[in-house]
Design an enzyme around this catalytic site. Sequence first.
Site, PDB file in Angstrom:
ATOM      1  N   TYR A  16       6.502   3.611   1.435  1.00 26.31           N
ATOM      2  CA  TYR A  16       6.037   2.769   2.527  1.00 26.31           C
ATOM      3  C   TYR A  16       6.304   1.295   2.215  1.00 26.31           C
ATOM      4  CZ  TYR A  16       2.796   0.427   5.722  1.00 26.31           C
ATOM      5  OH  TYR A  16       2.252  -0.402   6.664  1.00 26.31           O
TER       6      TYR A  16
ATOM      7  N   VAL B 112       6.674  -0.049  11.409  1.00 30.92           N
ATOM      8  CA  VAL B 112       6.495   1.227  10.707  1.00 30.92           C
ATOM      9  C   VAL B 112       5.227   1.939  11.201  1.00 30.92           C
ATOM     10  CG1 VAL B 112       6.076   2.284   8.444  1.00 30.92           C
ATOM     11  CG2 VAL B 112       7.785   0.469   8.668  1.00 30.92           C
ATOM     12  N   GLU B 113       4.166   1.180  11.486  1.00 32.66           N
ATOM     13  CA  GLU B 113       2.898   1.800  11.893  1.00 32.66           C
ATOM     14  C   GLU B 113       2.939   2.376  13.308  1.00 32.66           C
ATOM     15  OE1 GLU B 113       0.646   2.554   9.957  1.00 32.66           O
ATOM     16  OE2 GLU B 113       0.812   1.211   8.241  1.00 32.66           O
ATOM     17  N   SER B 114       3.600   1.655  14.235  1.00 29.98           N
ATOM     18  CA  SER B 114       3.524   2.117  15.631  1.00 29.98           C
ATOM     19  C   SER B 114       4.792   1.825  16.431  1.00 29.98           C
ATOM     20  CB  SER B 114       2.326   1.457  16.328  1.00 29.98           C
ATOM     21  OG  SER B 114       2.530   0.058  16.442  1.00 29.98           O
TER      22      SER B 114
END
Length: 400
Positions: free
Chosen positions: A308, A126-128
């Site tokens: 999230y 999800v972050e990168s």
Amino acid sequence: MLSRRAVLAAGLCCPGAGHAKEAARADDRFRAFIAALRPDAAARGVSPQTFDAAFRGIVAPDAAVLARTRRQSEFVRPVWDYLVGAASAGRITRGRARAAALAQTIQAIEGRYAVPGPVILAIWGVESDFGASAGDVPTIRALATLAEAGHRGTLFRDELLAALTILQRGDVAPERMSGSWAGAMGQVQFLPSTYLAHAVDFDGDGHRDIWTSAPDSLASIAAYLKDLGWDPALSWGYEVRLPEGFDLARYTGDLASFSERGVRRTDGGSLPTRGRASLFLPGGRTAPAFLITGNFEVIRGYNTSDSYALAVGHLADRLGGGPPLATSWPTASGLDGPGLRKLQAGLASAGFYDGPTDGRAGPKLREAVRRYQISAGLPADGYATSGLLAHVEGRPAPKP
Ligand code: CA
């Protein structure tokens, strides 16, 4: 020396000179801000050499970063809209391939930090997108821009000083320190203070490299979750089916008590017999229902958003071989930012809510909505809709 900028700044020529003059003043303020930072950086052990290298070539704020602060959307995407994008079929495929390629590393990280590999991978995803898009905005300039603008008080000034400390330690060269426009860095999107407190060197090269090292990135995520209090005995949560006539007003309790009341996992697995959970209905009564544990709050510690945390939890399940959600999402959406602000104000004046009027959904607002629903004899699903807002404001419910 009378540079072109100085001529413009003095308003000595040209149509539009007023605008240029203002821009030059803004650049002067920015440079003065950086100069004033020097003693505070020195007090933290940042040498003049490190300081100069960090700010080399940085003479004006990053206009793109400032534009992003103004563009922060009022619109709040429904949970399911975010979830569909964050746990897309393509991302699940890519994540499973990365998991296979890094299997030994992930196993070693699980062994050291007692956090499940799929959860670590899901956050990385999800972050990168598993390291593929870590962001290429230079961190020092982005933080200096936000700090000088006074965005969110002194937060970004503190983060800028933390970033300088990282450079002083030699973990990364200034030109490689990059990430998002808001100062979150590398494949794990840590702010500098989070990096200083939680990042780890797992591949043993002496540098905590969240920019190019997958082992360091994965282990740093695991270390952070462990530090936030991840309970290895529990999952983040489960999609569940509620029995007919389930009393929504009793929405927290032991997992065993939910089992006794007829709540079942939709994937057919059994609920643990130990641990506590609460019912989370992010789309109201007819949408997917979840029992969430304290580990859901741990994920929210990484990024404080229900959407999230749910996306990370669900993506982790899918990466671990679990099925898609069993229940469909509704077509009607919840309240947007301005609507949530009105609801917060309404619930506050009715004595149900004492949190900030910030237009954000979260556990505190959900709790207030439930208490209001219970007192008004409504089904207590904690879901903020336009109908609920109308009820709180004493208006007739809007037509769908
Ligand atoms: Ca390393």
